[in-house]
Design a protein around this motif. Structure first.
Motif, mmCIF file in Angstrom:
data_model
loop_
_atom_site.group_PDB
_atom_site.id
_atom_site.type_symbol
_atom_site.label_atom_id
_atom_site.label_comp_id
_atom_site.label_asym_id
_atom_site.label_seq_id
_atom_site.Cartn_x
_atom_site.Cartn_y
_atom_site.Cartn_z
ATOM 1 N N THR A 1 0.825 -1.203 0.000
ATOM 2 C CA THR A 1 0.000 0.000 0.000
ATOM 3 C C THR A 1 0.861 1.255 0.000
ATOM 4 O O THR A 1 0.566 2.224 -0.703
ATOM 5 C CB THR A 1 -0.946 -0.011 1.212
ATOM 6 N N ALA A 2 1.943 1.253 0.774
ATOM 7 C CA ALA A 2 2.828 2.430 0.812
ATOM 8 C C ALA A 2 3.517 2.639 -0.529
ATOM 9 O O ALA A 2 3.625 3.785 -1.005
ATOM 10 C CB ALA A 2 3.863 2.266 1.921
ATOM 11 N N ILE A 3 3.972 1.565 -1.147
ATOM 12 C CA ILE A 3 4.608 1.684 -2.467
ATOM 13 C C ILE A 3 3.612 2.236 -3.487
ATOM 14 O O ILE A 3 3.937 3.131 -4.274
ATOM 15 C CB ILE A 3 5.184 0.320 -2.917
ATOM 16 N N THR A 4 2.393 1.708 -3.442
ATOM 17 C CA THR A 4 1.356 2.188 -4.357
ATOM 18 C C THR A 4 1.053 3.666 -4.104
ATOM 19 O O THR A 4 0.895 4.447 -5.052
ATOM 20 C CB THR A 4 0.073 1.359 -4.177
ATOM 21 N N HIS A 5 0.983 4.040 -2.852
ATOM 22 C CA HIS A 5 0.671 5.423 -2.481
ATOM 23 C C HIS A 5 1.745 6.381 -3.017
ATOM 24 O O HIS A 5 1.419 7.455 -3.545
ATOM 25 C CB HIS A 5 0.575 5.523 -0.967
ATOM 26 N N VAL A 6 2.989 5.992 -2.898
ATOM 27 C CA VAL A 6 4.085 6.846 -3.381
ATOM 28 C C VAL A 6 4.106 6.874 -4.913
ATOM 29 O O VAL A 6 4.281 7.941 -5.518
ATOM 30 C CB VAL A 6 5.437 6.369 -2.808
ATOM 31 N N LEU A 7 3.906 5.734 -5.549
ATOM 32 C CA LEU A 7 3.926 5.691 -7.019
ATOM 33 C C LEU A 7 2.736 6.415 -7.643
ATOM 34 O O LEU A 7 2.818 6.875 -8.782
ATOM 35 C CB LEU A 7 3.958 4.238 -7.503
ATOM 36 N N ALA A 8 1.639 6.526 -6.893
ATOM 37 C CA ALA A 8 0.451 7.196 -7.426
ATOM 38 C C ALA A 8 0.692 8.683 -7.651
ATOM 39 O O ALA A 8 -0.090 9.330 -8.353
ATOM 40 C CB ALA A 8 -0.729 6.977 -6.497
ATOM 41 N N VAL A 9 1.762 9.220 -7.096
ATOM 42 C CA VAL A 9 2.115 10.620 -7.372
ATOM 43 C C VAL A 9 2.484 10.759 -8.847
ATOM 44 O O VAL A 9 2.152 11.766 -9.485
ATOM 45 C CB VAL A 9 3.286 11.076 -6.461
ATOM 46 N N VAL A 10 3.124 9.746 -9.391
ATOM 47 C CA VAL A 10 3.564 9.791 -10.788
ATOM 48 C C VAL A 10 2.375 9.625 -11.739
ATOM 49 O O VAL A 10 2.236 10.372 -12.705
ATOM 50 C CB VAL A 10 4.623 8.693 -11.053
ATOM 51 N N SER A 11 1.533 8.631 -11.465
ATOM 52 C CA SER A 11 0.389 8.377 -12.330
ATOM 53 C C SER A 11 -0.725 7.722 -11.515
ATOM 54 O O SER A 11 -0.469 6.881 -10.654
ATOM 55 C CB SER A 11 0.783 7.448 -13.477
ATOM 56 N N ASN A 12 -1.940 8.080 -11.824
ATOM 57 C CA ASN A 12 -3.079 7.481 -11.129
ATOM 58 C C ASN A 12 -3.278 6.021 -11.504
ATOM 59 O O ASN A 12 -4.002 5.305 -10.820
ATOM 60 C CB ASN A 12 -4.358 8.275 -11.411
ATOM 61 N N TYR A 13 -2.672 5.565 -12.569
ATOM 62 C CA TYR A 13 -2.780 4.159 -12.956
ATOM 63 C C TYR A 13 -2.079 3.232 -11.958
ATOM 64 O O TYR A 13 -2.360 2.038 -11.915
ATOM 65 C CB TYR A 13 -2.221 3.930 -14.368
ATOM 66 N N PHE A 14 -1.185 3.785 -11.163
ATOM 67 C CA PHE A 14 -0.514 2.955 -10.154
ATOM 68 C C PHE A 14 -1.473 2.509 -9.049
ATOM 69 O O PHE A 14 -1.147 1.598 -8.294
ATOM 70 C CB PHE A 14 0.692 3.683 -9.552
ATOM 71 N N TRP A 15 -2.640 3.144 -8.947
ATOM 72 C CA TRP A 15 -3.621 2.679 -7.954
ATOM 73 C C TRP A 15 -4.071 1.249 -8.271
ATOM 74 O O TRP A 15 -4.520 0.530 -7.381
ATOM 75 C CB TRP A 15 -4.835 3.605 -7.922
ATOM 76 N N LEU A 16 -3.930 0.841 -9.517
ATOM 77 C CA LEU A 16 -4.323 -0.516 -9.904
ATOM 78 C C LEU A 16 -3.459 -1.584 -9.229
ATOM 79 O O LEU A 16 -3.865 -2.746 -9.147
ATOM 80 C CB LEU A 16 -4.273 -0.671 -11.424
ATOM 81 N N VAL A 17 -2.290 -1.188 -8.745
ATOM 82 C CA VAL A 17 -1.417 -2.142 -8.038
ATOM 83 C C VAL A 17 -2.122 -2.671 -6.783
ATOM 84 O O VAL A 17 -1.867 -3.800 -6.346
ATOM 85 C CB VAL A 17 -0.063 -1.483 -7.696
ATOM 86 N N LEU A 18 -3.042 -1.888 -6.231
ATOM 87 C CA LEU A 18 -3.785 -2.338 -5.047
ATOM 88 C C LEU A 18 -4.648 -3.565 -5.336
ATOM 89 O O LEU A 18 -5.062 -4.259 -4.407
ATOM 90 C CB LEU A 18 -4.661 -1.212 -4.498
ATOM 91 N N LEU A 19 -4.896 -3.842 -6.602
ATOM 92 C CA LEU A 19 -5.662 -5.051 -6.948
ATOM 93 C C LEU A 19 -4.886 -6.329 -6.636
ATOM 94 O O LEU A 19 -5.456 -7.423 -6.633
ATOM 95 C CB LEU A 19 -6.066 -5.021 -8.417
ATOM 96 N N LEU A 20 -3.595 -6.192 -6.377
ATOM 97 C CA LEU A 20 -2.811 -7.363 -5.978
ATOM 98 C C LEU A 20 -3.213 -7.867 -4.579
ATOM 99 O O LEU A 20 -2.996 -9.028 -4.267
ATOM 100 C CB LEU A 20 -1.319 -7.042 -5.996
ATOM 101 N N LEU A 21 -3.783 -6.983 -3.758
ATOM 102 C CA LEU A 21 -4.182 -7.401 -2.410
ATOM 103 C C LEU A 21 -5.253 -8.486 -2.422
ATOM 104 O O LEU A 21 -5.076 -9.530 -1.779
ATOM 105 C CB LEU A 21 -4.642 -6.189 -1.587
ATOM 106 N N PRO A 22 -6.386 -8.309 -3.127
ATOM 107 C CA PRO A 22 -7.355 -9.403 -3.146
ATOM 108 C C PRO A 22 -6.841 -10.644 -3.872
ATOM 109 O O PRO A 22 -7.208 -11.773 -3.508
ATOM 110 C CB PRO A 22 -8.581 -8.819 -3.840
ATOM 111 N N LEU A 23 -5.972 -10.449 -4.873
ATOM 112 C CA LEU A 23 -5.399 -11.619 -5.548
ATOM 113 C C LEU A 23 -4.530 -12.426 -4.594
ATOM 114 O O LEU A 23 -4.588 -13.661 -4.569
ATOM 115 C CB LEU A 23 -4.579 -11.183 -6.769
ATOM 116 N N ARG A 24 -3.718 -11.736 -3.793
ATOM 117 C CA ARG A 24 -2.872 -12.413 -2.802
ATOM 118 C C ARG A 24 -3.733 -13.102 -1.738
ATOM 119 O O ARG A 24 -3.434 -14.215 -1.312
ATOM 120 C CB ARG A 24 -1.921 -11.391 -2.161
#
Length: 175
Positions: free
Chosen positions: A111-134
């Motif tokens: 979540t922290a990595i996603t939060h920091v990367l979301a500054v660059v692009s809002n598409y990085f919020w999609l990385v949070l979809l890895l949580l339900p997959l995991r």
């Protein structure tokens, strides 16, 4: 590959677990606060005009994940004391390999990595979809998969005797 160590694996003392748990909870709390502060400062400084209801909702979701993980870590590492303030149980070891604490820490890190990367692009919020997959992967490998694919129980000696007894009874009734 080095040979496995001989003898019993060293164990941690209760006070050491207590100290490490406290340090771990503080570290991951600071990680969440740092990522939130970084995202908030840069977003307000550079992208104030691009704030939408969706972005605000995702940030509230991320903050909820941080708070939930922090509360879980605090709860599972809660020590138990006697009336004389002696330590009985230091709580669950958050740094134990393969334990519940490890999964919660992984959630905070992702979540922290996603939060920091979301500054660059809002598409990085999609990385949070890895949580339900995991979560589904852990559910499948630890609970559902073994339950679906377990082998049928083998006949025991007692089951064999019961089966023969039932066959004899059936032969008597058929005659």
């Amino acid at each position: 590959m080095p040979p496995p160590p001989k003898g019993k694996a060293p164990t941690k003392g209760a006070k050491q677990i207590l100290v490490e748990n406290s340090a771990t909870v503080n570290f991951y709390r600071n990680m969440a606060l740092g990522a939130t502060g970084f995202y908030g400062a840069l977003t307000l400084a550079l992208y104030t005009d691009n704030l939408t209801a969706g972005i605000i909702f995702i940030n509230v979701l991320v903050l909820t994940i941080y708070i939930g993980c922090y509360q879980i870590m605090k709860y599972i590492s809660r020590p138990t004391y006697t009336e004389n303030s002696q330590l009985i149980d230091p709580g669950l070891d958050l740094n134990m390999e393969g334990g519940m604490g490890e999964h919660v820490k992984d959630i905070v890190i992702l979540t922290a990595i996603t939060h920091v990367l979301a500054v660059v692009s809002n598409y990085f919020w999609l990385v949070l979809l890895l949580l339900p997959l995991r979560a589904f992967w852990l559910l499948w490998t630890n609970i559902l998969g073994p339950w679906f694919f377990q082998e049928a129980p083998q006949d025991t000696e007692q089951d064999e005797k019961k089966r023969k007894k039932m066959e004899r009874k059936m032969k008597r009734y058929q005659q």
